[in-house]
Design an enzyme around this catalytic site. Structure first.
Site, PDB file in Angstrom:
ATOM      1  N   ARG A  79      43.872  43.957  47.687  1.00  0.00           N
ATOM      2  CA  ARG A  79      43.503  43.853  46.109  1.00  0.00           C
ATOM      3  C   ARG A  79      43.464  45.211  45.583  1.00  0.00           C
ATOM      4  NH1 ARG A  79      39.160  39.916  44.485  1.00  0.00           N
ATOM      5  NH2 ARG A  79      37.577  41.824  45.025  1.00  0.00           N
ATOM      6  N   LYS A 182      41.481  44.663  39.556  1.00  0.00           N
ATOM      7  CA  LYS A 182      40.226  44.833  39.534  1.00  0.00           C
ATOM      8  C   LYS A 182      40.097  46.239  38.926  1.00  0.00           C
ATOM      9  CE  LYS A 182      35.971  43.897  42.055  1.00  0.00           C
ATOM     10  NZ  LYS A 182      35.202  42.871  41.150  1.00  0.00           N
ATOM     11  N   GLU A 218      38.039  32.276  33.409  1.00  0.00           N
ATOM     12  CA  GLU A 218      36.918  32.835  34.567  1.00  0.00           C
ATOM     13  C   GLU A 218      35.604  32.885  33.853  1.00  0.00           C
ATOM     14  OE1 GLU A 218      37.865  35.974  37.480  1.00  0.00           O
ATOM     15  OE2 GLU A 218      38.874  36.612  35.754  1.00  0.00           O
TER      16      GLU A 218
HETATM   17  C1  LIG Z   1      36.354  39.292  37.122  1.00  0.00           C
HETATM   18  C2  LIG Z   1      36.163  38.711  38.278  1.00  0.00           C
HETATM   19  N1  LIG Z   1      36.317  37.562  38.873  1.00  0.00           N
HETATM   20  C3  LIG Z   1      36.401  36.967  39.985  1.00  0.00           C
HETATM   21  C4  LIG Z   1      35.550  37.669  40.759  1.00  0.00           C
HETATM   22  C5  LIG Z   1      35.025  37.248  42.248  1.00  0.00           C
HETATM   23  O1  LIG Z   1      36.206  37.816  43.148  1.00  0.00           O
HETATM   24  P1  LIG Z   1      35.740  38.068  44.733  1.00  0.00           P
HETATM   25  O2  LIG Z   1      35.476  36.730  45.361  1.00  0.00           O
HETATM   26  O3  LIG Z   1      36.626  38.702  45.593  1.00  0.00           O
HETATM   27  O4  LIG Z   1      34.385  38.803  44.835  1.00  0.00           O
HETATM   28  C6  LIG Z   1      35.120  38.961  40.546  1.00  0.00           C
HETATM   29  C7  LIG Z   1      34.095  39.779  41.398  1.00  0.00           C
HETATM   30  O5  LIG Z   1      34.731  40.656  42.267  1.00  0.00           O
HETATM   31  C8  LIG Z   1      35.425  39.492  39.327  1.00  0.00           C
HETATM   32  O6  LIG Z   1      34.943  40.577  38.973  1.00  0.00           O
END
Ligand SMILES: Cc1ncc(COP(=O)(O)O)c(C=O)c1O
Length: 338
Positions: A79, A182, A218
């Site tokens: 990622r 991210k 989200e």
């Molecule tokens: C905007 C957002 N969505 C979803 C997630 C969840 O992703 P992950 O399960 O990879 O931590 C995160 C955190 O990392 C996030 O910042």
């Protein structure tokens, strides 16, 4: 270490060391282990002006056997590469990423919370453009840093139901923007929504798609899921972060005889769900007890007995047991820090 492990917040705490490395003249240098919490940075670095920055969030867990387990770091690496490519940065190599992450954990081993406290070690890799530019263009130099900090639950409720507020007057990401990456810019854009939800007494905002405001994107820094008739439903959207927690849940569900639907999820469906929740590295699986639509002054209530729903509970138990090494890891998700 003598910390109140069971009551740690989700926040930054100084640890002993971090790892840093610079990409210059077309190559990554040797990484350095530092005990300083500060970075010296050029005032014209592209990160400061044009937001050329990406980060990751992952966790390490202490097992009953005392061993430290890192959850799916290769997914976080992939990622980060995707985020770097999306905003034209040079990603670290896989070897550098792994070495930096594992070194940061080992050097701060005493900060990995004991098993049974519910706490874990949060690992934060950060990549940013550190070379000077004044025109809008990618940097020629990059800095990669990994630091760690022990954390407790993201929501003060822990695994108890949280309250979420629908926010329509700000967007975290555009449909063809950087929502799937991210990158820091998304989080800057999300702050107004987070603040609005907090001020109203809610744990996090629910973002809808920024075009039609009809579909659920989200929940703050976590993906959304709903349970209906033994089916796990989670949004498909071009503007949400592909959560590694959600991906893991989706991979476990066939073994739990729970069906899966990945599709646009309309806000109008909130009425029909048996359970709803948020999932992510920080949020783990957070059951949602209330979704408040401020604009319509309408509340959707779940977990009416104050407890997480049975399917959320089952998924939580299975995932957390693998992460802490309390159950076998048939998926090969966990790597022990030797
Ligand atoms: C905007 C957002 N969505 C979803 C997630 C969840 O992703 P992950 O399960 O990879 O931590 C995160 C955190 O990392 C996030 O910042």
């Amino acid at each position: 270490m003598n910390l109140d492990w069971s009551n740690l917040p989700f926040g930054y705490m100084k640890t002993d060391y971090n790892v840093r490395c610079t990409y210059k003249d077309g190559a990554w240098g040797e990484f350095e282990v530092s005990s300083s919490e500060y970075l010296q940075i050029h005032m014209s670095a592209t990160v400061l002006h044009y937001g050329q920055e990406a980060f990751e969030g992952m966790k390490a867990y202490r097992g009953k056997d005392g061993k430290i387990r890192v959850f799916r770091w290769e997914e976080n690496y992939k990622r980060m590469v995707n985020s770097a490519n999306g905003i034209l940065m040079v990603p670290p190599t896989k070897e550098l990423f792994k070495e930096a992450v594992f070194t940061a954990i080992k050097k701060n081993e005493k900060f990995v919370p004991p098993h049974g406290t519910g706490a874990s070690m949060y690992i934060r890799p950060v990549l940013f453009g550190s070379g000077p530019e004044i025109g809008v263009k990618p940097s020629k130099e990059y800095t990669f840093v990994v630091f760690v900090t022990p954390v407790g639950p993201y929501f003060k409720e822990g695994f108890n139901p949280v309250k979420i507020a629908v926010v329509r007057d700000s967007d975290r990401a555009a449909p063809l923007g950087t929502g799937t990456l991210k990158v820091g810019g998304n989080y800057a854009a999300s702050l107004r929504g987070v603040e609005k939800a907090h001020k109203a007494g809610y744990g996090a905002p629910m973002y809808l798609d920024s075009c039609s405001k009809k579909y659920i994107d989200e929940i703050g820094a976590a993906n959304f899921f709903a349970i209906k008739d033994n089916t796990y439903i989670t949004p498909e959207s071009t503007a949400i972060l592909p959560s590694i927690t959600n991906k893991s849940i989706l991979e476990m569900l066939p073994d739990m005889d729970i069906k899966v639907e990945r599709r646009p999820v309309s806000i109008d469906e909130l009425d029909s769900f048996d359970e709803v929740g948020a999932c992510g590295t920080a949020a783990v699986i957070s059951p949602i007890g209330e979704v408040y639509d401020m604009d319509e002054d309408r509340k959707y209530l779940y977990c009416k007995d104050g407890k997480p729903g049975p399917v959320s509970q089952m998924i939580y138990d299975k995932l957390v047991a693998i992460q802490f090494g309390d159950a076998p890891d048939p998926y090969g998700w966990v790597e022990i820090v030797e």
